[in-house]
Design an enzyme around this catalytic site. Structure first.
Site, mmCIF file in Angstrom:
data_model
loop_
_atom_site.group_PDB
_atom_site.id
_atom_site.type_symbol
_atom_site.label_atom_id
_atom_site.label_comp_id
_atom_site.label_asym_id
_atom_site.label_seq_id
_atom_site.Cartn_x
_atom_site.Cartn_y
_atom_site.Cartn_z
ATOM 1 N N ILE A 11 0.658 -1.226 -0.007
ATOM 2 C CA ILE A 11 -0.053 -0.125 -0.019
ATOM 3 C C ILE A 11 0.803 1.286 0.060
ATOM 4 O O ILE A 11 1.966 1.277 0.551
ATOM 5 C CB ILE A 11 -0.926 -0.058 1.263
ATOM 6 C CG1 ILE A 11 -1.972 0.975 0.989
ATOM 7 C CG2 ILE A 11 -0.420 0.261 2.616
ATOM 8 C CD1 ILE A 11 -3.409 0.860 2.064
ATOM 9 N N SER A 12 0.487 2.304 -0.663
ATOM 10 C CA SER A 12 1.177 3.473 -0.825
ATOM 11 C C SER A 12 0.733 4.361 0.269
ATOM 12 O O SER A 12 -0.456 4.349 0.711
ATOM 13 C CB SER A 12 0.976 4.247 -2.237
ATOM 14 O OG SER A 12 1.293 5.599 -2.110
#
Length: 202
Positions: A11-12
Site C-alpha cells: 500500500i502507498s
C-alpha cells in the site's frame, strides 16, 4: 518448465487502497498467478505478506512488483530480498523498470545496484571513522564501555545478596572471569573502614 509468477503489492502511504488495487491489476496483467497484498504503510517495520511471498516462492519462480519502491525501503533492504531470492533459485521482475534478473541485462543492473549499496555502506563507515578521529583529537571521544563493566552495579547487587559468581555470570550473561574481575576491582577501590578510636573507659 517455467516457474510461477508471484506478485507482491504494498500500500502507498498517499493513495492507500486505490494504489493497491492499481498494483494488483498491473500484476494480474503481467501474468501473476498469485498476488500477496501488503496493507501496512512503510512506517510499519513488519511485512508479513512479503515474508509469505518469499516463503511461497520456489526454484524457477519469479517475484513480480510494479515498482522498486513497493518492494524495498532502502538499497540494503533490496539487497537482502535479492539474496533470499537467489538462495531459492528465483528471479525478480520490476514492471516499471522493465527489469528481469533472469536476463543478462537484469543481472547487470543488479550488479550495479550492489556496487551502489556497497559504496553507501563504505561512506557510512568512513564518516563514522572520521567522526571518531575528530572527537578523539578534541578530547570528546569516550568509547563504549565493555559489556561486563556496564553491569558492575548489577554484579555488586547480586553479590551482596549472596549469589555465587557462576550464578551471577549466568543471570547477567557475562563470563565468570568478568564477575571475579569486577568484584576484585570494587574490593580494591572500596574505602577501608574507619577504626573506632574511642578510648576504652573501663
Amino acid at each position: 518448465m517455467a516457474g510461477y509468477e508471484i506478485g507482491y503489492s504494498r500500500i502507498s502511504p498517499i493513495s492507500h487502497s486505490a494504489d493497491l488495487e492499481a498494483q494488483a491489476k498491473d500484476l494480474a496483467g503481467a501474468g501473476c498467478q498469485r498476488i500477496f497484498r501488503e496493507e501496512v504503510v512503510s512506517s510499519d517495520p513488519s511485512r508479513p505478506q512479503m515474508n509469505n511471498a518469499l516463503d511461497a516462492i520456489g526454484s524457477g519462480d519469479t517475484l513480480v512488483v510494479t515498482k522498486l519502491d513497493r518492494l524495498a525501503r532502502s538499497m540494503a533492504d533490496l539487497m537482502d530480498i535479492l539474496a533470499r531470492l537467489k538462495v531459492k533459485g528465483a528471479q525478480l521482475r520490476v514492471l516499471a523498470l522493465n527489469l528481469d534478473t533472469g536476463t543478462p541485462q537484469g543481472e547487470l543492473m543488479v550488479d550495479m545496484m550492489r556496487s551502489i549499496a556497497q559504496f553507501e555502506r563504505d561512506l557510512v563507515i568512513e564518516r563514522q571513522r572520521e567522526g571518531i578521529a575528530k572527537a578523539k583529537v578534541e578530547g570528546r571521544f569516550v568509547g563504549r564501555a565493555p559489556t561486563a563493566r556496564r553491569k558492575t552495579d548489577e554484579v555488586m547487587r547480586l553479590s551482596e545478596q549472596g549469589h555465587k559468581a557462576r550464578a551471577i555470570a549466568n543471570q547477567l550473561k557475562i563470563s565468570e572471569t568478568s564477575v571475579f574481575r569486577i568484584l576484585r576491582s570494587m574490593s580494591s577501590t572500596a574505602k577501608p573502614a574507619t577504626a573506632d578510636r574511642t578510648p576504652n573507659m573501663q
